[in-house]
Design a protein around this motif. Sequence first.
Motif, short mmCIF file in Angstrom:
data_model
loop_
_atom_site.label_atom_id
_atom_site.label_comp_id
_atom_site.label_asym_id
_atom_site.label_seq_id
_atom_site.Cartn_x
_atom_site.Cartn_y
_atom_site.Cartn_z
N PHE A 133 -7.92 -2.66 0.74
CA PHE A 133 -7.45 -1.29 0.89
C PHE A 133 -6.79 -0.80 -0.39
O PHE A 133 -7.02 0.32 -0.84
N ARG A 134 -5.99 -1.65 -1.02
CA ARG A 134 -5.31 -1.28 -2.26
C ARG A 134 -6.32 -1.01 -3.37
O ARG A 134 -6.25 0.01 -4.06
N ASN A 178 2.76 3.74 -5.26
CA ASN A 178 1.84 4.35 -6.20
C ASN A 178 1.70 3.40 -7.39
O ASN A 178 2.66 3.22 -8.14
N ALA A 187 -9.53 -0.37 -3.15
CA ALA A 187 -10.40 0.77 -2.83
C ALA A 187 -9.67 2.08 -3.13
O ALA A 187 -10.28 3.01 -3.66
N ARG A 188 -8.40 2.14 -2.82
CA ARG A 188 -7.62 3.34 -3.13
C ARG A 188 -7.47 3.51 -4.64
O ARG A 188 -7.47 4.63 -5.14
N MET A 189 -7.33 2.41 -5.37
CA MET A 189 -7.22 2.51 -6.83
C MET A 189 -8.52 3.03 -7.43
O MET A 189 -8.51 3.87 -8.32
N GLN A 190 -9.67 2.56 -6.93
CA GLN A 190 -10.96 3.02 -7.42
C GLN A 190 -11.16 4.49 -7.09
O GLN A 190 -11.69 5.25 -7.90
N GLN A 191 -10.75 4.90 -5.90
CA GLN A 191 -10.90 6.29 -5.50
C GLN A 191 -10.02 7.20 -6.35
O GLN A 191 -10.43 8.26 -6.76
N THR A 192 -8.81 6.74 -6.68
CA THR A 192 -7.91 7.52 -7.51
C THR A 192 -8.46 7.65 -8.93
O THR A 192 -8.39 8.71 -9.54
N SER A 199 -5.39 -5.92 3.12
CA SER A 199 -4.44 -5.14 2.32
C SER A 199 -4.88 -5.05 0.87
O SER A 199 -4.73 -4.00 0.23
N ASN A 215 0.79 -1.23 0.00
CA ASN A 215 0.00 0.00 0.00
C ASN A 215 0.82 1.28 0.00
O ASN A 215 0.26 2.36 -0.15
N ASN A 263 -11.40 10.16 -8.94
CA ASN A 263 -10.99 11.54 -8.74
C ASN A 263 -10.14 12.07 -9.88
O ASN A 263 -9.97 13.27 -10.02
#
Length: 113
Positions: free
Chosen positions: A100-101, A26, A103-108, A97, A23, A111
Amino acid sequence: PHPPTHLLQVPGLLQTLSLVMVNVLNWGMLSDDAAFDTESSAAIAKCWVFSAFVVAFSGVIGAVWIMVNENNIPSGEGSMWPAVAGLLQNVFIFLGSLVFRFARMQQTESNGF
């Protein structure tokens, strides 16, 4: 011969290290189309992710090994529960993990950053 009880914590520590390794990166760096050039950040990122998953699967395999060893040669009454708890801990940290990874990729992606 049973491992000392502090060695039961090693798979969980490996899994936690893997969680941080996966995590902290980038994942936009992985999409670089460059080959395995020594100057390529994509090659370094791919090696980092590979190392993180090696550490993660080492933690899961270690937890399974401890659980099977405890099942075959019990160290005492009720001794199976710490081994099962260690395996569950590793599986949940590994799945957490990944969630979390992704979910962060989808959020990025949503946005645009």
